[in-house]
Design a protein around this motif. Sequence first.
Motif, PDB file in Angstrom:
ATOM      1  N   ILE A   1       0.958  -1.109   0.043  1.00 41.30           N
ATOM      2  CA  ILE A   1       0.038   0.061   0.073  1.00 41.30           C
ATOM      3  C   ILE A   1       0.865   1.223  -0.036  1.00 41.30           C
ATOM      4  N   GLU A   2       0.446   2.289  -0.572  1.00 42.22           N
ATOM      5  CA  GLU A   2       1.238   3.275  -0.840  1.00 42.22           C
ATOM      6  C   GLU A   2       0.039   4.618  -0.933  1.00 42.22           C
ATOM      7  N   ARG A   3       0.650   5.708   0.149  1.00 43.45           N
ATOM      8  CA  ARG A   3       0.155   6.897   0.255  1.00 43.45           C
ATOM      9  C   ARG A   3       0.115   7.531  -0.732  1.00 43.45           C
ATOM     10  N   ARG A   4      -1.079   8.169  -1.515  1.00 44.49           N
ATOM     11  CA  ARG A   4      -1.002   9.356  -2.548  1.00 44.49           C
ATOM     12  C   ARG A   4      -2.050  10.379  -2.166  1.00 44.49           C
TER      13      ARG A   4
ATOM     14  N   GLU B   1      -1.799  -1.589  -5.041  1.00 45.44           N
ATOM     15  CA  GLU B   1      -1.450  -2.020  -6.286  1.00 45.44           C
ATOM     16  C   GLU B   1      -1.713  -3.544  -6.584  1.00 45.44           C
ATOM     17  N   SER B   2      -1.446  -4.499  -5.762  1.00 53.00           N
ATOM     18  CA  SER B   2      -1.488  -5.807  -5.886  1.00 53.00           C
ATOM     19  C   SER B   2      -2.799  -6.559  -4.974  1.00 53.00           C
TER      20      SER B   2
ATOM     21  N   GLY C   1      -7.222  -6.176  -8.080  1.00 60.36           N
ATOM     22  CA  GLY C   1      -6.327  -5.244  -9.110  1.00 60.36           C
ATOM     23  C   GLY C   1      -5.963  -4.123  -8.233  1.00 60.36           C
ATOM     24  N   ARG C   2      -5.756  -2.777  -8.976  1.00 65.99           N
ATOM     25  CA  ARG C   2      -5.479  -1.639  -8.329  1.00 65.99           C
ATOM     26  C   ARG C   2      -6.701  -1.160  -7.664  1.00 65.99           C
TER      27      ARG C   2
ATOM     28  N   THR D   1     -12.398   1.817  -3.646  1.00 61.14           N
ATOM     29  CA  THR D   1     -12.826   2.211  -5.066  1.00 61.14           C
ATOM     30  C   THR D   1     -12.019   1.045  -5.830  1.00 61.14           C
ATOM     31  N   LEU D   2     -13.145   0.211  -6.655  1.00 60.54           N
ATOM     32  CA  LEU D   2     -12.447  -0.879  -7.315  1.00 60.54           C
ATOM     33  C   LEU D   2     -12.055  -0.472  -8.721  1.00 60.54           C
ATOM     34  N   PRO D   3     -11.251  -1.194  -9.235  1.00 63.31           N
ATOM     35  CA  PRO D   3     -10.903  -0.959 -10.684  1.00 63.31           C
ATOM     36  C   PRO D   3     -12.253  -0.688 -11.820  1.00 63.31           C
ATOM     37  N   SER D   4     -13.282  -0.871 -11.527  1.00 60.76           N
ATOM     38  CA  SER D   4     -14.438  -0.666 -12.288  1.00 60.76           C
ATOM     39  C   SER D   4     -14.727   0.879 -11.982  1.00 60.76           C
ATOM     40  N   GLY D   5     -14.292   1.278 -11.058  1.00 54.10           N
ATOM     41  CA  GLY D   5     -14.912   2.828 -10.557  1.00 54.10           C
ATOM     42  C   GLY D   5     -15.951   2.680  -9.361  1.00 54.10           C
ATOM     43  N   VAL D   6     -16.373   1.496  -9.253  1.00 55.92           N
ATOM     44  CA  VAL D   6     -17.373   1.272  -7.880  1.00 55.92           C
ATOM     45  C   VAL D   6     -16.832   1.472  -6.749  1.00 55.92           C
ATOM     46  N   THR D   7     -17.317   2.062  -6.040  1.00 61.68           N
ATOM     47  CA  THR D   7     -16.795   2.226  -4.358  1.00 61.68           C
ATOM     48  C   THR D   7     -17.662   1.615  -3.541  1.00 61.68           C
TER      49      THR D   7
END
Length: 136
Positions: A43-46, A53-54, A58-59, A78-84
């Motif tokens: 996990i990484e803070r942005r 990422e892993s 998915g991301r 928030t999933l890769p599909s955009g669904v939260t």
Amino acid sequence: MNSTGKESRHVSIYIDRSVDDVYAYASDPVNLPSWAHGLGKSIERREDHWVAESSPMGRVVIAFAPHNKLGVLDHEVTLPSGVTVYNPVRVIASDAGSEVIFTLRRRPEMSDADYERDAGMVAADLSRLKELLESA
């Protein structure tokens, strides 16, 4: 398949550590890869959110509830599909230790097998958290 999306299941575990200890460890996103494998191995803070990422999904982007004195560990993924997906989680006092309660909500598109798989993943994550905290 459940099409209502209104089903919830509480997955919980007792941990023989104080609420303060459990909350301090579990609320620090840096510790997530050690116990919450359902969210990812890194996990990484942005800026104002965290990115795994892993993740098995998915991301994913994760936003956590602000630090609080009530044991609230809620987070949105928030999933890769955009669904939260909103995940309510609490750490509460239980005798001399703590109980961690994760409310798993069934999304409308989830099959019975998907829902059971997610419940198993949450239970495994909580078991790792227990093991880490009780062996420290």
